[in-house]
Design a protein around this motif. Structure first.
Motif, PDB file in Angstrom:
ATOM      1  N   VAL A  89     -82.259 -16.408  -6.701  1.00 53.96           N
ATOM      2  CA  VAL A  89     -83.593 -16.974  -6.928  1.00 53.96           C
ATOM      3  C   VAL A  89     -84.633 -15.994  -6.383  1.00 53.96           C
ATOM      4  CG1 VAL A  89     -85.160 -18.914  -6.495  1.00 53.96           C
ATOM      5  CG2 VAL A  89     -82.685 -19.317  -6.585  1.00 53.96           C
ATOM      6  N   ALA A  90     -85.641 -15.668  -7.184  1.00 56.07           N
ATOM      7  CA  ALA A  90     -86.744 -14.845  -6.688  1.00 56.07           C
ATOM      8  C   ALA A  90     -87.727 -15.767  -5.982  1.00 56.07           C
ATOM      9  CB  ALA A  90     -87.428 -14.110  -7.833  1.00 56.07           C
ATOM     10  N   ILE A  91     -88.086 -15.393  -4.747  1.00 57.23           N
ATOM     11  CA  ILE A  91     -88.967 -16.254  -3.941  1.00 57.23           C
ATOM     12  C   ILE A  91     -90.208 -15.492  -3.492  1.00 57.23           C
ATOM     13  CG2 ILE A  91     -87.085 -17.729  -3.125  1.00 57.23           C
ATOM     14  CD1 ILE A  91     -87.202 -16.151  -0.434  1.00 57.23           C
ATOM     15  N   PRO A  92     -91.326 -16.231  -3.336  1.00 57.15           N
ATOM     16  CA  PRO A  92     -92.543 -15.573  -2.859  1.00 57.15           C
ATOM     17  C   PRO A  92     -92.445 -15.286  -1.368  1.00 57.15           C
ATOM     18  CG  PRO A  92     -92.902 -17.940  -3.034  1.00 57.15           C
ATOM     19  CD  PRO A  92     -91.510 -17.683  -3.529  1.00 57.15           C
ATOM     20  N   THR A  93     -92.925 -14.130  -0.943  1.00 58.33           N
ATOM     21  CA  THR A  93     -93.115 -13.883   0.496  1.00 58.33           C
ATOM     22  C   THR A  93     -94.513 -13.273   0.634  1.00 58.33           C
ATOM     23  OG1 THR A  93     -92.495 -11.571   0.934  1.00 58.33           O
ATOM     24  CG2 THR A  93     -90.666 -13.136   0.543  1.00 58.33           C
ATOM     25  N   GLU A  94     -94.961 -13.111   1.863  1.00 58.96           N
ATOM     26  CA  GLU A  94     -96.305 -12.566   2.056  1.00 58.96           C
ATOM     27  C   GLU A  94     -96.369 -11.072   1.731  1.00 58.96           C
ATOM     28  OE1 GLU A  94     -94.209 -13.379   4.333  1.00 58.96           O
ATOM     29  OE2 GLU A  94     -94.408 -12.213   6.183  1.00 58.96           O
ATOM     30  N   THR A  95     -95.213 -10.391   1.661  1.00 60.24           N
ATOM     31  CA  THR A  95     -95.238  -8.949   1.355  1.00 60.24           C
ATOM     32  C   THR A  95     -95.196  -8.757  -0.154  1.00 60.24           C
ATOM     33  OG1 THR A  95     -92.831  -8.818   1.604  1.00 60.24           O
ATOM     34  CG2 THR A  95     -94.176  -8.292   3.543  1.00 60.24           C
ATOM     35  N   VAL A  96     -94.027  -9.015  -0.767  1.00 60.89           N
ATOM     36  CA  VAL A  96     -93.856  -8.990  -2.227  1.00 60.89           C
ATOM     37  C   VAL A  96     -92.844 -10.095  -2.550  1.00 60.89           C
ATOM     38  CG1 VAL A  96     -94.292  -6.503  -2.359  1.00 60.89           C
ATOM     39  CG2 VAL A  96     -91.927  -7.304  -2.204  1.00 60.89           C
ATOM     40  N   TYR A  97     -92.562 -10.357  -3.832  1.00 62.63           N
ATOM     41  CA  TYR A  97     -91.513 -11.325  -4.175  1.00 62.63           C
ATOM     42  C   TYR A  97     -90.144 -10.722  -3.844  1.00 62.63           C
ATOM     43  CZ  TYR A  97     -94.293 -14.988  -6.313  1.00 62.63           C
ATOM     44  OH  TYR A  97     -95.155 -16.042  -6.496  1.00 62.63           O
ATOM     45  N   GLY A  98     -89.250 -11.559  -3.286  1.00 61.46           N
ATOM     46  CA  GLY A  98     -87.916 -11.097  -2.936  1.00 61.46           C
ATOM     47  C   GLY A  98     -86.872 -11.732  -3.846  1.00 61.46           C
ATOM     48  N   GLU A 156     -81.131 -16.676 -11.970  1.00 60.73           N
ATOM     49  CA  GLU A 156     -81.222 -18.119 -12.244  1.00 60.73           C
ATOM     50  C   GLU A 156     -82.652 -18.619 -12.285  1.00 60.73           C
ATOM     51  OE1 GLU A 156     -76.898 -18.311 -11.342  1.00 60.73           O
ATOM     52  OE2 GLU A 156     -78.541 -16.961 -10.980  1.00 60.73           O
ATOM     53  N   ALA A 157     -83.459 -18.208 -11.299  1.00 61.08           N
ATOM     54  CA  ALA A 157     -84.784 -18.829 -11.204  1.00 61.08           C
ATOM     55  C   ALA A 157     -85.792 -17.941 -10.480  1.00 61.08           C
ATOM     56  CB  ALA A 157     -84.667 -20.168 -10.471  1.00 61.08           C
ATOM     57  N   VAL A 158     -87.058 -18.221 -10.773  1.00 60.80           N
ATOM     58  CA  VAL A 158     -88.173 -17.615 -10.039  1.00 60.80           C
ATOM     59  C   VAL A 158     -89.006 -18.776  -9.503  1.00 60.80           C
ATOM     60  CG1 VAL A 158     -90.234 -16.163 -10.173  1.00 60.80           C
ATOM     61  CG2 VAL A 158     -88.278 -15.676 -11.662  1.00 60.80           C
ATOM     62  N   LEU A 159     -89.290 -18.751  -8.197  1.00 66.98           N
ATOM     63  CA  LEU A 159     -90.138 -19.787  -7.610  1.00 66.98           C
ATOM     64  C   LEU A 159     -91.555 -19.230  -7.493  1.00 66.98           C
ATOM     65  CD1 LEU A 159     -89.158 -21.913  -4.479  1.00 66.98           C
ATOM     66  CD2 LEU A 159     -91.425 -21.726  -5.434  1.00 66.98           C
ATOM     67  N   ASP A 160     -92.483 -19.834  -8.221  1.00 68.66           N
ATOM     68  CA  ASP A 160     -93.866 -19.331  -8.239  1.00 68.66           C
ATOM     69  C   ASP A 160     -94.645 -19.889  -7.057  1.00 68.66           C
ATOM     70  OD1 ASP A 160     -96.401 -18.441  -8.756  1.00 68.66           O
ATOM     71  OD2 ASP A 160     -96.473 -19.135 -10.839  1.00 68.66           O
ATOM     72  N   GLY A 161     -95.037 -19.000  -6.134  1.00 69.37           N
ATOM     73  CA  GLY A 161     -95.823 -19.429  -4.975  1.00 69.37           C
ATOM     74  C   GLY A 161     -97.154 -18.698  -4.928  1.00 69.37           C
ATOM     75  N   GLY A 162     -97.632 -18.228  -6.084  1.00 68.30           N
ATOM     76  CA  GLY A 162     -98.908 -17.498  -6.122  1.00 68.30           C
ATOM     77  C   GLY A 162     -98.735 -16.031  -5.769  1.00 68.30           C
ATOM     78  N   ALA A 163     -99.834 -15.298  -5.747  1.00 72.49           N
ATOM     79  CA  ALA A 163     -99.785 -13.854  -5.486  1.00 72.49           C
ATOM     80  C   ALA A 163     -99.452 -13.584  -4.020  1.00 72.49           C
ATOM     81  CB  ALA A 163    -101.120 -13.211  -5.843  1.00 72.49           C
ATOM     82  N   SER A 164     -98.650 -12.526  -3.774  1.00 75.91           N
ATOM     83  CA  SER A 164     -98.313 -12.144  -2.399  1.00 75.91           C
ATOM     84  C   SER A 164     -99.555 -11.620  -1.695  1.00 75.91           C
ATOM     85  CB  SER A 164     -97.243 -11.052  -2.397  1.00 75.91           C
ATOM     86  OG  SER A 164     -96.040 -11.559  -2.910  1.00 75.91           O
ATOM     87  N   ASP A 165     -99.702 -12.044  -0.443  1.00 77.99           N
ATOM     88  CA  ASP A 165    -100.909 -11.748   0.303  1.00 77.99           C
ATOM     89  C   ASP A 165    -101.034 -10.252   0.645  1.00 77.99           C
ATOM     90  OD1 ASP A 165    -103.174 -12.326   1.667  1.00 77.99           O
ATOM     91  OD2 ASP A 165    -102.151 -12.970   3.508  1.00 77.99           O
ATOM     92  N   VAL A 166    -100.026  -9.700   1.329  1.00 80.86           N
ATOM     93  CA  VAL A 166    -100.102  -8.289   1.755  1.00 80.86           C
ATOM     94  C   VAL A 166    -100.018  -7.369   0.532  1.00 80.86           C
ATOM     95  CG1 VAL A 166     -99.044  -6.460   3.149  1.00 80.86           C
ATOM     96  CG2 VAL A 166     -99.022  -8.831   3.980  1.00 80.86           C
TER      97      VAL A 166
END
Ligand code: AMP
Ligand code: MG
Length: 341
Positions: A24-33, A162-172
């Motif tokens: 699963v691709a997840i949002p983090t504050e750096t980039v998507y992981g 399998e999936a991408v979780l959309d949490g908006g644009a990464s902050d950093v």
């Protein structure tokens, strides 16, 4: 495989996919992981396959609680505790001696493991719900710019995960700072959101690895295998132009006029519209390096979408987060760098 687009309401579903060995691709504050259960070697191996990542490039393991450090690191030196207190959760990765139980697939056979405690509430919620640390490199195809939105991830990996979780644009907007704490002195392997200056405030002396500013040739041993690869690169050749805003703009104007084909300039807001026929992609004010970090990867992707034949980038100085921005630009340029005055 049909890649599901999840929202922040779907933390439990993301965790369930991870627990059964999916990606699963997840949002983090750096980039998507691109996340997998760090203790499931098969799941971790599928990260490399989905990204086309070289096997010798180790992954960062993400935790949501300090107690998970003991499952990953053999020893936690006092410097790591000081840094954790000051910068975790946040965009700092620490390389520590590894526990034998950490898979060779994660560490690429190294005797150390890279660990980060992300600040993004969604990343932390997913790790906590999955009840296991997550190995997660940037969720892009190997070699292309790291993704800072769910759409970037979809463009690269739809059909492969399998999936991408959309949490908006990464902050950093840039990957984490990587600091090795395995030798006598701390070594900055990759600059990022936690700056060199901030690290020296806590630790005193910090060595900056040679690969941060220079090309490393294939025969040299690198401390961080990821640094030898030409990362973050759009398809067209990139040149990094370093110096003051005015000097770099003047240089690019003249270089663009002598270049055949479609020229794109990734430039400061202040220079938009001053490059004649060339297309401008503004990525923030020269006075605001945090904005440059936030926008750089999107600008590199847009230069690709504009079918540029040649890309020039106005490159900031090495102060604060500027060191990380300049490092990513130079890597995108394969270290084709012009230093002015
Ligand atoms: P990415 O996950 O794409 O942000 O890349 C992870 C970065 O961390 C790469 O540059 C790796 O070389 C570096 N890294 C991961 N684990 C280690 C380690 N054990 N020792 C040194 N560098 C590491
Ligand atoms: Mg990466």
């Amino acid at each position: 495989m049909n890649t599901k687009l999840l929202t922040t309401e779907d933390i439990a579903e993301a965790a369930a996919i991870l627990q059964r060995g999916g990606l699963v691709a997840i949002p983090t504050e750096t980039v998507y992981g691109l996340a997998a259960d760090a203790f499931n070697s098969q799941a971790v191996a599928s990260i490399f396959a989905a990204k086309g990542r070289p096997q010798d490039n180790p992954l960062i393991v993400h935790i949501s609680d300090l107690s998970q450090l003991a499952d990953l690191a053999e020893t936690v030196p006092p410097a790591a505790m000081l840094l954790a207190e000051r910068f975790w959760p946040g965009p700092l990765t620490m390389v520590l001696p590894r526990k034998a139980s950490v898979s060779d697939t994660v560490t690429a056979g190294l005797d150390s493991v890279a660990i980060r405690f992300p600040a993004h509430p969604v990343a932390r919620a997913v790790i906590a719900a999955a009840q296991t640390p997550l190995a997660a490199p940037s969720a892009n195809l190997s070699g292309s710019p790291s993704p800072t939105t769910a759409q970037h991830v979809m463009n690269d990996l739809a059909g492969r995960i399998e999936a991408v979780l959309d949490g908006g644009a990464s902050d950093v907007g840039l990957e984490s700072t990587v600091l090795a704490l395995t030798g006598e002195k701390p070594v900055l392997l990759r600059p990022g959101g936690v700056t060199y200056e901030q690290l020296t405030e806590v630790l005193g002396e910090v060595i900056i690895d040679k690969a941060v500013r220079q090309q490393i040739d294939d025969t040299e041993r690198v401390s961080s295998p990821g640094m030898k690869y030409r990362h973050y690169a759009p398809k067209a050749p990139v040149q990094a132009i370093c110096g003051s805003g005015d000097a770099t703009a003047a240089y690019i104007r003249s270089a663009a006029a002598q270049t055949e084909g479609r020229v794109c300039v990734i430039c400061y807001d202040e220079a938009v519209g001053t490059f004649g026929e060339a297309e401008c992609i503004a990525y923030g004010s020269e006075a605001d390096p945090a904005a440059l970090a936030h926008n750089l990867f999107d600008a590199l992707r847009r230069a690709d979408e504009a079918d540029a034949d040649r890309i020039f980038v106005q490159c900031p100085s090495d102060d604060g987060i500027g060191l990380a921005v300049a490092n990513r630009i130079k890597k995108a340029a394969g270290f084709d760098v012009v230093m002015l005055g």
